[in-house]
Design a protein around this motif. Structure first.
Motif, PDB file in Angstrom:
ATOM      1  N   ASN A 195      35.392  38.384  29.268  1.00 53.27           N
ATOM      2  CA  ASN A 195      34.084  38.680  29.849  1.00 53.27           C
ATOM      3  C   ASN A 195      34.239  38.863  31.353  1.00 53.27           C
ATOM      4  OD1 ASN A 195      33.265  38.146  27.268  1.00 53.27           O
ATOM      5  ND2 ASN A 195      31.774  36.589  27.804  1.00 53.27           N
ATOM      6  N   VAL A 196      33.449  39.759  31.904  1.00 50.37           N
ATOM      7  CA  VAL A 196      33.435  39.971  33.349  1.00 50.37           C
ATOM      8  C   VAL A 196      32.005  39.802  33.836  1.00 50.37           C
ATOM      9  CG1 VAL A 196      35.400  41.553  33.272  1.00 50.37           C
ATOM     10  CG2 VAL A 196      33.080  42.469  33.152  1.00 50.37           C
TER      11      VAL A 196
ATOM     12  N   GLU B 161      36.083  35.154  38.221  1.00 47.72           N
ATOM     13  CA  GLU B 161      35.340  34.815  37.003  1.00 47.72           C
ATOM     14  C   GLU B 161      35.888  35.436  35.714  1.00 47.72           C
ATOM     15  OE1 GLU B 161      31.005  33.563  38.853  1.00 47.72           O
ATOM     16  OE2 GLU B 161      31.503  35.684  38.645  1.00 47.72           O
ATOM     17  N   PRO B 162      36.435  36.664  35.718  1.00 51.80           N
ATOM     18  CA  PRO B 162      37.008  37.157  34.457  1.00 51.80           C
ATOM     19  C   PRO B 162      38.137  36.276  33.926  1.00 51.80           C
ATOM     20  CG  PRO B 162      36.679  38.969  35.983  1.00 51.80           C
ATOM     21  CD  PRO B 162      36.437  37.712  36.754  1.00 51.80           C
ATOM     22  N   TRP B 163      38.924  35.717  34.836  1.00 49.11           N
ATOM     23  CA  TRP B 163      40.024  34.846  34.419  1.00 49.11           C
ATOM     24  C   TRP B 163      39.475  33.497  33.956  1.00 49.11           C
ATOM     25  CZ3 TRP B 163      43.760  38.168  34.054  1.00 49.11           C
ATOM     26  CH2 TRP B 163      43.798  39.249  34.930  1.00 49.11           C
ATOM     27  N   PHE B 164      38.469  33.014  34.657  1.00 48.50           N
ATOM     28  CA  PHE B 164      37.789  31.757  34.294  1.00 48.50           C
ATOM     29  C   PHE B 164      37.149  31.871  32.916  1.00 48.50           C
ATOM     30  CE2 PHE B 164      33.616  29.453  34.614  1.00 48.50           C
ATOM     31  CZ  PHE B 164      34.112  28.162  34.562  1.00 48.50           C
ATOM     32  N   TRP B 165      36.382  32.929  32.702  1.00 49.57           N
ATOM     33  CA  TRP B 165      35.756  33.144  31.401  1.00 49.57           C
ATOM     34  C   TRP B 165      36.801  33.472  30.333  1.00 49.57           C
ATOM     35  CZ3 TRP B 165      31.410  36.297  34.078  1.00 49.57           C
ATOM     36  CH2 TRP B 165      30.326  35.461  34.349  1.00 49.57           C
ATOM     37  N   GLY B 166      37.888  34.116  30.751  1.00 51.31           N
ATOM     38  CA  GLY B 166      38.950  34.439  29.807  1.00 51.31           C
ATOM     39  C   GLY B 166      39.667  33.220  29.272  1.00 51.31           C
ATOM     40  N   ALA B 167      39.501  32.103  29.963  1.00 53.43           N
ATOM     41  CA  ALA B 167      40.069  30.825  29.515  1.00 53.43           C
ATOM     42  C   ALA B 167      38.983  29.967  28.853  1.00 53.43           C
ATOM     43  CB  ALA B 167      40.693  30.077  30.691  1.00 53.43           C
ATOM     44  N   ASN B 168      37.897  30.633  28.433  1.00 53.73           N
ATOM     45  CA  ASN B 168      36.746  29.958  27.800  1.00 53.73           C
ATOM     46  C   ASN B 168      35.997  29.054  28.776  1.00 53.73           C
ATOM     47  OD1 ASN B 168      37.124  31.093  25.176  1.00 53.73           O
ATOM     48  ND2 ASN B 168      38.822  29.655  24.858  1.00 53.73           N
ATOM     49  N   GLY B 169      35.939  29.461  30.026  1.00 51.86           N
ATOM     50  CA  GLY B 169      35.219  28.692  31.026  1.00 51.86           C
ATOM     51  C   GLY B 169      33.717  28.767  30.850  1.00 51.86           C
ATOM     52  N   ASP B 170      33.037  27.750  31.354  1.00 53.51           N
ATOM     53  CA  ASP B 170      31.580  27.629  31.309  1.00 53.51           C
ATOM     54  C   ASP B 170      31.122  27.364  32.741  1.00 53.51           C
ATOM     55  OD1 ASP B 170      28.950  26.651  31.167  1.00 53.51           O
ATOM     56  OD2 ASP B 170      29.267  25.689  29.232  1.00 53.51           O
TER      57      ASP B 170
END
Length: 393
Positions: A291-292, A204-213
């Protein structure tokens, strides 16, 4: 879900025949007995903290006057199932510490009640950390604090490779650093990509780091994050075992001293310090701190059909004791978390500089279920399935 609905839901599913099974995993006396009326049964997912441990002593010290506190450590994987059985039989503990992704499910099943209404003090806590405990505007639990994920590094390996840790600002510069490490003869990076929530937690940190929702688990952001992690494996920068490594296994690899980097949690900070390892926040794709997900658990008050108002108040006061400003640093230090109150966290960091690198990550952290609630279970399953496919392609 309102308390009246919870009562109705539990009443419909109550099975008296389960009482015998519950005795093996919880309270030993019926909730109406005078002995049980003066015993606060306290369940937590920390069986590693045995009787007489610092955590056990701290919990015991919070027993209200006139009450005996009986603590039981239950494995995280078993706690919700045991609690479900106990609530159905009206033999639930008085306080239960629940893993934060399980909060919406516990509310939906009618296992826990409104802590604020019961007298738990919820003022002053960080909204981002407490988010998973609030469902439909009602607060069903209080988080003492949180753990977080970060990027650990081995200064000796990086120095040999000519990597300046301050140069790592985004994914491109991280990849450049990992490549230099591998080219120097060392190994690159470890992380956990195991099937299930543990691997998703680290994804998830990588997902959110790419502006993931999280409401869009198959978005371009998810693909970008999958490609990043899978690329490390394809390039030989990360071991193929990441697809099956849990967080402990991936940390054990980093402890060999052969790797330059490792994604892992703040709960490893003390062990890392002993080895001379350091950490930085996980970088976002285009720069800044990613974000983590918030880690940790929530103190809750399980549902009782035969509620005893005095005992409920006493149970609420146990939570108040553990989360009071006087005890909150001690509670979090004992569990290895950062406090869920900014002013208390600042005091904690001042007393133990070990936590300073983690403050930014904690203050930007997101609850996994805060925005998506019960949908998170399916979202997590989708993220896990797609990550596994990418890592094994």
């Amino acid at each position: 879900m309102k308390l009246s609905k919870i009562r109705a839901a539990v009443a419909l599913t109550a099975v008296a025949a389960m009482t015998v099974g519950v005795a093996a995993c919880g309270s030993s006396s019926a909730s109406g007995s005078s002995e049980n009326d003066k015993t606060i049964n306290f369940w937590d997912p920390y069986p590693q903290h045995k009787a007489g441990s610092d955590w056990d002593k701290l919990v015991q010290s919070c027993a209200p006057d006139g009450y005996t506190l009986k603590r039981q450590g239950v494995a995280t994987a078993d706690l919700i199932n045991n609690l479900t059985t106990a609530v159905k039989a009206d033999n639930a503990p008085d306080v239960a510490i629940i893993d934060n992704p399980s909060m919406p499910s516990a509310v939906d099943a009618g296992l826990i009640t409104d802590v604020k209404d019961a007298g738990v003090n919820t003022d002053g806590f960080d909204e981002n950390i407490e988010g998973p405990g609030v469902v439909d505007g009602t607060q069903y639990g209080v988080a003492f604090g949180t753990n977080a994920l970060g990027l650990y590094y081995n200064p000796q390996v990086l120095e040999k490779a000519g990597v300046d840790i301050s140069s790592i600002k985004d994914w491109d510069s991280l990849n450049e650093a990992i490549k230099k490490v591998v080219d120097s003869g060392a190994k690159g990076i470890t992380f956990s990509g195991i099937t299930g929530e543990e691997g998703v937690f680290q994804f998830e940190p990588w997902f959110w780091g790419a502006n993931g929702d999280l409401s869009k688990p198959e978005s371009q952001a998810a693909k970008d994050a999958q490609d990043l992690l899978a690329g490390w494996v394809k390039n030989g920068w990360a071991p193929k075992s990441v697809a099956t490594d849990n967080q402990s296994a991936s940390w054990d690899l980093f402890l060999t001293g052969e790797y330059g980097f490792a994604e892992n949690g703040s709960w490893q900070a003390a062990a890392a310090q002993e080895k001379g390892f350091k950490s930085i926040p996980i970088p976002a794709k285009d720069g800044g701190v990613s974000n983590v997900p918030t880690g940790g658990e929530f103190a809750t008050l399980p549902f009782h059909k035969k509620a005893n108002a005095d005992k409920t108040k006493a149970a609420a006061n146990v939570i108040n004791c553990l989360t009071s400003d006087d005890n909150l640093v001690k509670t979090n230090e004992t569990l290895g978390y950062l406090a869920a109150k900014k002013d208390v966290r600042a005091k904690q960091v001042a007393e133990n500089p070990l936590w300073e690198p983690w403050v930014d990550s904690v203050e930007k952290a997101e609850g996994r279920t805060t925005k998506v609630g019960l949908k998170y279970e399916d979202i997590s399953a989708t993220l896990s399935k797609n990550l596994q496919a990418a890592l094994n392609s």
